[in-house]
Scaffold this motif. Sequence first.
Motif, PDB file in Angstrom:
ATOM      1  N   GLU A 106      38.368  11.665  52.878  1.00  0.00           N
ATOM      2  CA  GLU A 106      39.727  12.211  52.855  1.00  0.00           C
ATOM      3  C   GLU A 106      39.796  13.483  52.011  1.00  0.00           C
ATOM      4  O   GLU A 106      40.630  14.349  52.237  1.00  0.00           O
ATOM      5  CB  GLU A 106      40.661  11.144  52.276  1.00  0.00           C
ATOM      6  N   ASP A 142      38.417   6.907  51.723  1.00  0.00           N
ATOM      7  CA  ASP A 142      39.425   7.484  50.841  1.00  0.00           C
ATOM      8  C   ASP A 142      38.920   7.126  49.447  1.00  0.00           C
ATOM      9  O   ASP A 142      39.003   5.962  49.044  1.00  0.00           O
ATOM     10  CB  ASP A 142      40.797   6.844  51.126  1.00  0.00           C
ATOM     11  N   ASP A 198      42.462   5.828  46.470  1.00  0.00           N
ATOM     12  CA  ASP A 198      43.777   5.656  47.074  1.00  0.00           C
ATOM     13  C   ASP A 198      44.803   5.344  45.987  1.00  0.00           C
ATOM     14  O   ASP A 198      44.517   4.584  45.064  1.00  0.00           O
ATOM     15  CB  ASP A 198      43.722   4.498  48.088  1.00  0.00           C
ATOM     16  N   GLY A 199      45.990   5.923  46.148  1.00  0.00           N
ATOM     17  CA  GLY A 199      47.070   5.659  45.185  1.00  0.00           C
ATOM     18  C   GLY A 199      46.946   6.527  43.948  1.00  0.00           C
ATOM     19  O   GLY A 199      47.347   6.126  42.854  1.00  0.00           O
ATOM     20  N   ARG A 219      46.431   8.150  56.559  1.00  0.00           N
ATOM     21  CA  ARG A 219      45.407   8.695  57.470  1.00  0.00           C
ATOM     22  C   ARG A 219      44.800   7.584  58.294  1.00  0.00           C
ATOM     23  O   ARG A 219      44.444   6.526  57.771  1.00  0.00           O
ATOM     24  CB  ARG A 219      44.286   9.401  56.691  1.00  0.00           C
ATOM     25  N   GLU A 241      42.366   5.161  56.045  1.00  0.00           N
ATOM     26  CA  GLU A 241      43.266   4.152  55.478  1.00  0.00           C
ATOM     27  C   GLU A 241      43.698   3.132  56.527  1.00  0.00           C
ATOM     28  O   GLU A 241      43.488   1.919  56.361  1.00  0.00           O
ATOM     29  CB  GLU A 241      44.491   4.840  54.861  1.00  0.00           C
TER      30      GLU A 241
END
Length: 342
Positions: free
Chosen positions: A93, A115, A118-119, A278, A282
């Motif tokens: 990503e 990814d 994430d977050g 995505r 994700e």
Amino acid sequence: MSDNPVSLSRWLIEQQRSHGHIPGSLRLLIEQVARACKRISRAVNRGAAQGILGSLPSSNVQGEVQKQLDVIANDVLLEANEWGGHLAAIASEELERIHPIPHRFPRGEYLLLYDPLDGSSNIEVNVTIGTIFSVLHLDEGVEEVQAAHFLQPGSRQVAAGYCTYGPQTTLVLTLGHGVCAFTLDADQGGFVLAQQDLRIPAATSEFAINMSNMRHWAQPVRRYIDECLAGREGPRGKDFNMRWVGSMVADVHRVLQRGGVFLYPWDRREPRRAGRLRLMYEANPMALLVEQAGGLAIAGSQRILDIQPEELHQRAAVMLGSRDEIERLRQYHLEAEAAPAA
Ligand code: AHM
Ligand code: MG
């Protein structure tokens, strides 16, 4: 935890031996990814002490602000996975283009997508974040890997998983035969089996959605949430509870543990974009995990795993979790599609 826990390596070898589920190279690839997650977990834990919290002046291919830990996690995954000999190319990503395995390393038969963190808006506030990954098989006979070789529907993933960096570091994994969870055990120095065959209850009364976007949602999502909010007195005849961490890994982990639905739907703010999340990094890996645990994952009337990707960084609407609720939401989308345009 038992005195003699089953390590991730042992679990993978036993899967390979007893069920023939996984080729040796896929097993080694998963171990490599897990090793990288262990290193990211350490970096996340030491964040402030190492002075690696905060944003960078750069932005990523999505036009989003990059955090120092986004870049560190991406580099750790790239470095840990490129030399192993199991991969043909990597897509992240955080990277605009794919990363073919350099010629100085042997080339393998798999494609890895992730990814890395994430977050990341939750980094500074010390709330659970994580890594999400997906593994595809490269078609036979390909000489030079290109982005187009990654554009396979999610149903073709050979493995998917995520690792949460929270109160515990937990790796959740599917090889297409159910879902297992592993906990990072400092005493053992690695991941150990914590839960086998996770199952998402079909019924639930818990939902997760960013309610601040309510005014932008399409009618089927609005209808579903309105009915949940109406509670016992409404058409559903029961009260619902809401949870929203703001890290997809943490929100989906809760759904896998105790049921519920997680929704990041299309909304009107950017009508030409399918959603915020995505597809390849994700939506697809989470959809495979959720369906392998008995749940459902849709983008509207369509199953996420059936979407034919058109580009690497494309977005998708995501609605996943307990089967009965997601089936209901799919029905609402079908009804809206069938209704004559106003
Ligand atoms: P990221 O991968 O850049 O961190 O973005 C994805 C995250 C998801 O984890 C989360 O569900 C969503 O963004 C929250 O976004 P928002 O706060 O805009 O609703
Ligand atoms: Mg993300």
